[in-house]
Motif scaffolding. Sequence first.
Motif, PDB file in Angstrom:
ATOM      1  N   ASN A  94       2.209 -11.263 -16.024  1.00  0.00           N
ATOM      2  CA  ASN A  94       1.687 -12.565 -16.181  1.00  0.00           C
ATOM      3  C   ASN A  94       2.747 -13.304 -16.914  1.00  0.00           C
ATOM      4  OD1 ASN A  94       0.416 -14.806 -17.816  1.00  0.00           O
ATOM      5  ND2 ASN A  94      -1.171 -14.274 -16.307  1.00  0.00           N
ATOM      6  N   PHE A  95       3.085 -14.509 -16.402  1.00  0.00           N
ATOM      7  CA  PHE A  95       4.261 -15.076 -17.349  1.00  0.00           C
ATOM      8  C   PHE A  95       4.061 -16.751 -17.031  1.00  0.00           C
ATOM      9  CE2 PHE A  95       6.824 -11.445 -16.615  1.00  0.00           C
ATOM     10  CZ  PHE A  95       7.457 -11.142 -18.018  1.00  0.00           C
ATOM     11  N   PRO A  96       4.076 -17.691 -18.060  1.00  0.00           N
ATOM     12  CA  PRO A  96       3.752 -18.963 -17.869  1.00  0.00           C
ATOM     13  C   PRO A  96       5.207 -19.315 -16.861  1.00  0.00           C
ATOM     14  CG  PRO A  96       3.582 -18.503 -20.139  1.00  0.00           C
ATOM     15  CD  PRO A  96       4.055 -17.199 -19.512  1.00  0.00           C
ATOM     16  N   ILE A  97       4.956 -20.567 -16.253  1.00  0.00           N
ATOM     17  CA  ILE A  97       5.891 -20.887 -15.104  1.00  0.00           C
ATOM     18  C   ILE A  97       7.486 -20.986 -15.882  1.00  0.00           C
ATOM     19  CG2 ILE A  97       5.377 -23.293 -15.170  1.00  0.00           C
ATOM     20  CD1 ILE A  97       6.527 -21.020 -12.206  1.00  0.00           C
ATOM     21  N   MET A 127       4.932   6.009  14.099  1.00  0.00           N
ATOM     22  CA  MET A 127       4.039   6.166  14.634  1.00  0.00           C
ATOM     23  C   MET A 127       3.986   5.590  16.146  1.00  0.00           C
ATOM     24  SD  MET A 127       1.388   4.756  11.404  1.00  0.00           S
ATOM     25  CE  MET A 127       1.497   5.838   9.947  1.00  0.00           C
ATOM     26  N   LEU A 128       4.703   4.636  16.337  1.00  0.00           N
ATOM     27  CA  LEU A 128       4.548   3.961  17.769  1.00  0.00           C
ATOM     28  C   LEU A 128       5.127   5.045  18.899  1.00  0.00           C
ATOM     29  CD1 LEU A 128       6.335   0.446  17.260  1.00  0.00           C
ATOM     30  CD2 LEU A 128       3.956   0.971  18.057  1.00  0.00           C
ATOM     31  N   PRO A 129       5.971   5.907  18.472  1.00  0.00           N
ATOM     32  CA  PRO A 129       6.362   6.884  19.870  1.00  0.00           C
ATOM     33  C   PRO A 129       5.169   7.714  20.150  1.00  0.00           C
ATOM     34  CG  PRO A 129       8.160   6.835  18.607  1.00  0.00           C
ATOM     35  CD  PRO A 129       6.923   6.235  17.857  1.00  0.00           C
ATOM     36  N   ARG A 130       4.367   7.753  19.140  1.00  0.00           N
ATOM     37  CA  ARG A 130       2.965   8.968  19.368  1.00  0.00           C
ATOM     38  C   ARG A 130       1.844   8.046  19.950  1.00  0.00           C
ATOM     39  NH1 ARG A 130       5.202  11.690  14.778  1.00  0.00           N
ATOM     40  NH2 ARG A 130       3.863  10.475  13.335  1.00  0.00           N
ATOM     41  N   GLY A 131       1.943   6.834  19.800  1.00  0.00           N
ATOM     42  CA  GLY A 131       0.869   5.985  20.105  1.00  0.00           C
ATOM     43  C   GLY A 131      -0.291   5.743  19.199  1.00  0.00           C
ATOM     44  N   GLY A 132      -0.075   5.891  17.989  1.00  0.00           N
ATOM     45  CA  GLY A 132      -1.356   5.696  16.847  1.00  0.00           C
ATOM     46  C   GLY A 132      -0.933   5.982  15.486  1.00  0.00           C
ATOM     47  N   GLY A 133      -1.883   5.473  14.614  1.00  0.00           N
ATOM     48  CA  GLY A 133      -1.551   5.725  13.239  1.00  0.00           C
ATOM     49  C   GLY A 133      -2.260   4.719  12.445  1.00  0.00           C
ATOM     50  N   ASN A 134      -2.267   4.850  11.283  1.00  0.00           N
ATOM     51  CA  ASN A 134      -2.498   3.937  10.124  1.00  0.00           C
ATOM     52  C   ASN A 134      -1.820   3.640   9.079  1.00  0.00           C
ATOM     53  OD1 ASN A 134      -5.940   4.435  10.956  1.00  0.00           O
ATOM     54  ND2 ASN A 134      -4.605   6.569  11.074  1.00  0.00           N
ATOM     55  N   ILE A 135      -1.778   2.166   8.804  1.00  0.00           N
ATOM     56  CA  ILE A 135      -0.756   1.610   7.845  1.00  0.00           C
ATOM     57  C   ILE A 135      -1.674   0.606   6.890  1.00  0.00           C
ATOM     58  CG2 ILE A 135       1.185   0.476   7.328  1.00  0.00           C
ATOM     59  CD1 ILE A 135       2.213   1.183  10.024  1.00  0.00           C
ATOM     60  N   PHE A 136      -1.830   1.004   5.681  1.00  0.00           N
ATOM     61  CA  PHE A 136      -2.433   0.304   4.933  1.00  0.00           C
ATOM     62  C   PHE A 136      -1.870  -0.148   3.666  1.00  0.00           C
ATOM     63  CE2 PHE A 136      -6.189   3.464   6.364  1.00  0.00           C
ATOM     64  CZ  PHE A 136      -6.350   2.862   7.380  1.00  0.00           C
ATOM     65  N   PHE A 137      -2.243  -1.530   3.118  1.00  0.00           N
ATOM     66  CA  PHE A 137      -1.482  -2.182   2.135  1.00  0.00           C
ATOM     67  C   PHE A 137      -2.363  -2.438   0.918  1.00  0.00           C
ATOM     68  CE2 PHE A 137       0.696  -2.965   6.044  1.00  0.00           C
ATOM     69  CZ  PHE A 137       2.137  -2.648   5.171  1.00  0.00           C
ATOM     70  N   THR A 138      -2.138  -2.352  -0.091  1.00  0.00           N
ATOM     71  CA  THR A 138      -3.022  -2.695  -1.341  1.00  0.00           C
ATOM     72  C   THR A 138      -2.918  -3.977  -1.729  1.00  0.00           C
ATOM     73  OG1 THR A 138      -3.173  -0.313  -2.249  1.00  0.00           O
ATOM     74  CG2 THR A 138      -3.402  -2.126  -3.691  1.00  0.00           C
ATOM     75  N   GLY A 139      -3.886  -4.969  -1.749  1.00  0.00           N
ATOM     76  CA  GLY A 139      -3.657  -6.319  -2.033  1.00  0.00           C
ATOM     77  C   GLY A 139      -4.518  -6.470  -3.579  1.00  0.00           C
ATOM     78  N   ALA A 140      -4.466  -7.687  -3.843  1.00  0.00           N
ATOM     79  CA  ALA A 140      -5.288  -8.113  -5.177  1.00  0.00           C
ATOM     80  C   ALA A 140      -5.836  -9.397  -4.904  1.00  0.00           C
ATOM     81  CB  ALA A 140      -4.239  -8.099  -6.170  1.00  0.00           C
ATOM     82  N   ARG A 145      -5.285 -16.075  -4.175  1.00  0.00           N
ATOM     83  CA  ARG A 145      -5.191 -17.366  -4.940  1.00  0.00           C
ATOM     84  C   ARG A 145      -4.253 -17.002  -6.096  1.00  0.00           C
ATOM     85  NH1 ARG A 145     -10.399 -15.508  -6.386  1.00  0.00           N
ATOM     86  NH2 ARG A 145     -10.594 -15.081  -8.620  1.00  0.00           N
ATOM     87  N   GLY A 146      -3.539 -18.162  -6.335  1.00  0.00           N
ATOM     88  CA  GLY A 146      -2.584 -18.078  -7.422  1.00  0.00           C
ATOM     89  C   GLY A 146      -3.010 -18.666  -8.535  1.00  0.00           C
ATOM     90  N   GLY A 147      -3.166 -17.680  -9.611  1.00  0.00           N
ATOM     91  CA  GLY A 147      -3.702 -18.083 -10.816  1.00  0.00           C
ATOM     92  C   GLY A 147      -2.743 -18.383 -12.081  1.00  0.00           C
ATOM     93  N   SER A 148      -3.166 -18.971 -13.178  1.00  0.00           N
ATOM     94  CA  SER A 148      -2.236 -19.428 -14.173  1.00  0.00           C
ATOM     95  C   SER A 148      -1.409 -18.232 -14.531  1.00  0.00           C
ATOM     96  CB  SER A 148      -3.094 -20.123 -15.134  1.00  0.00           C
ATOM     97  OG  SER A 148      -2.125 -20.428 -16.292  1.00  0.00           O
ATOM     98  N   GLY A 149      -0.300 -18.464 -14.494  1.00  0.00           N
ATOM     99  CA  GLY A 149       0.719 -17.366 -15.010  1.00  0.00           C
ATOM    100  C   GLY A 149       1.077 -16.400 -13.866  1.00  0.00           C
ATOM    101  N   PHE A 150       0.579 -16.467 -12.782  1.00  0.00           N
ATOM    102  CA  PHE A 150       0.726 -15.456 -11.758  1.00  0.00           C
ATOM    103  C   PHE A 150       1.791 -16.254 -10.561  1.00  0.00           C
ATOM    104  CE2 PHE A 150      -2.970 -13.668 -13.807  1.00  0.00           C
ATOM    105  CZ  PHE A 150      -2.458 -12.612 -14.008  1.00  0.00           C
TER     106      PHE A 150
END
Length: 245
Positions: A94-97, A127-140, A145-150
């Motif tokens: 978190n930093f002021p702009i 994963m594509l050559p095997r025709g399957g898999g799972n790819i997960f991403f951590t969000g917040a 939304r963009g909060g103040s300082g973010f």
Amino acid sequence: MPKRNATAAVIGAGDFIGSEIAKKFAAEGFSIFAGRRNGDKLAPLVKDIEAAGGEIHARSLDARKEDEVISFLNDADKHAPLEVCIFNVGANVNFPILDTTERVFRKVWEMACYSGFLAGREAARLMLPRGGGNIFFTGATASLRGGSGFAAFASAKFGLRAVAQAMARELGPKNIHVAHLIIDSGVDTEWVRQRRLEALGPNALDNPDLLMPPSSVADAYWQLYQQPKSAWTFEMEIRPFGEKW
């Protein structure tokens, strides 16, 4: 513990969320490849998983380096087919702009967005050559939304969400489940506890139900993994019941 002929890779295996994800998938029989910037800090995780009868391979990994990501995931796949790749690198600052330097903005983008692209692309390549898999991403919360300082963090998280969404639309029909998990809460870590005390005063931690245990995040990822392909979730939001949103 049932052993699987499969690997789960955790990129960003920090002391809290990343470690709990690794422990959960190890407990379910996956071989774990865990990577973080300083691999020496993975020693407690290795000890815990091995003590519970699981298998883990811990590596130092700079997820912003293409060659390191490729090598890490290729090694995981050679050990046992890469079935799950979870990108969990954090860059919450978190930093002021006016205090957001070019270096800060670029570094946060590299950590939270660019490195996610690298991880997702290379996991998909395997994963594509095997025709399957799972790819997960951590969000917040900052994914939405963009909060103040973010400005730096939110723009990177917005970008990661877009990468994940584009990948889900492209790879879903090819039997690869791509999902984005939004953690709309403070997670119960020492860093978050100190920040809450500084911002809200000495009573900030009186209600323990307002912070999310890292194990709850790991459980959410396991739920995503278990979904049948007839009912896949792209985006899951999780928050404590007392969280305002």
